[in-house]
Design an enzyme around this catalytic site. Structure first.
Site, PDB file in Angstrom:
ATOM      1  CG  ASP A 287      -2.002  -1.035   1.166  1.00  0.00           C
ATOM      2  OD1 ASP A 287      -2.465  -1.353   0.060  1.00  0.00           O
ATOM      3  OD2 ASP A 287      -2.408  -1.532   2.233  1.00  0.00           O
TER       4      ASP A 287
ATOM      5  CG  ASP B   7      -6.766  -1.419  -1.846  1.00  0.00           C
ATOM      6  OD1 ASP B   7      -6.983  -2.631  -2.055  1.00  0.00           O
ATOM      7  OD2 ASP B   7      -5.901  -1.013  -1.040  1.00  0.00           O
TER       8      ASP B   7
END
Length: 169
Positions: free
Chosen positions: A125, A139
């Site tokens: 991330d 995402d």
């Protein structure tokens, strides 16, 4: 009269387009994750309203199920991703463009995060707002795809006559 052999080509073509879109989107996500790991290894980069900050998620959405072994998460998310892909391939021949784009986004996001996790047990991330958990491009695909599916359902419900809509419930 239309050629009967041409009829199956449309579903096959739509499935091929879906597979190509999923592959391209997933590849873009994995490339950006690799770049993020290289560029952000030295530290975070602050932008207006967004910080690029390298983090690794060993759980699923919002770090849920972090205590599970990595292999279990890979198996679970792999089964879920395979189910999503099978469903998308089954419905894409009769789906409108909005649903096709939404399906491609959802499957691409799930597949990209699965491939990333399968490598080392974590998902990379790098997008950090400060008010929301850190996330990645896959995402964004997942969230946008779900949002587009909701929009497609809402648009279809608005087009149905009231008698037909209430008969389906």
């Amino acid at each position: 009269m239309a050629d009967a052999s041409a009829a199956p080509a449309r579903p096959a073509r739509r499935r091929l387009l879906l597979a190509a879109a999923v592959t391209g989107l997933a590849a873009a996500d994995l490339l950006v994750k690799a770049l993020a790991e290289d560029v952000l290894a030295a530290g975070a980069v602050k932008l207006p309203g967004l910080q690029l900050k390298l983090l690794y998620n060993d759980g699923v959405a919002f770090s849920f199920a972090r205590s599970l072994p990595a292999w279990a998460i890979v198996v679970f998310t792999g089964m879920l991703t395979a189910g999503l892909a099978a469903y998308a391939l089954a419905v894409v021949p009769r789906a409108n463009r909005l649903r096709c784009v939404a399906g491609a986004a959802v499957v691409a996001g799930a597949a990209a995060n699965l491939l990333d996790r399968a490598r080392d047990g974590v998902v990379t991330d790098y997008l950090h707002t400060g008010w929301f958990p850190t996330f990645n491009l896959a995402d964004v695909y997942l969230s946008a795809g779900v949002g587009l599916l909701i929009l497609a359902e809402w648009r279809q419900a608005r087009r149905q006559p009231p008698a037909q809509a209430s008969a389906q419930t």
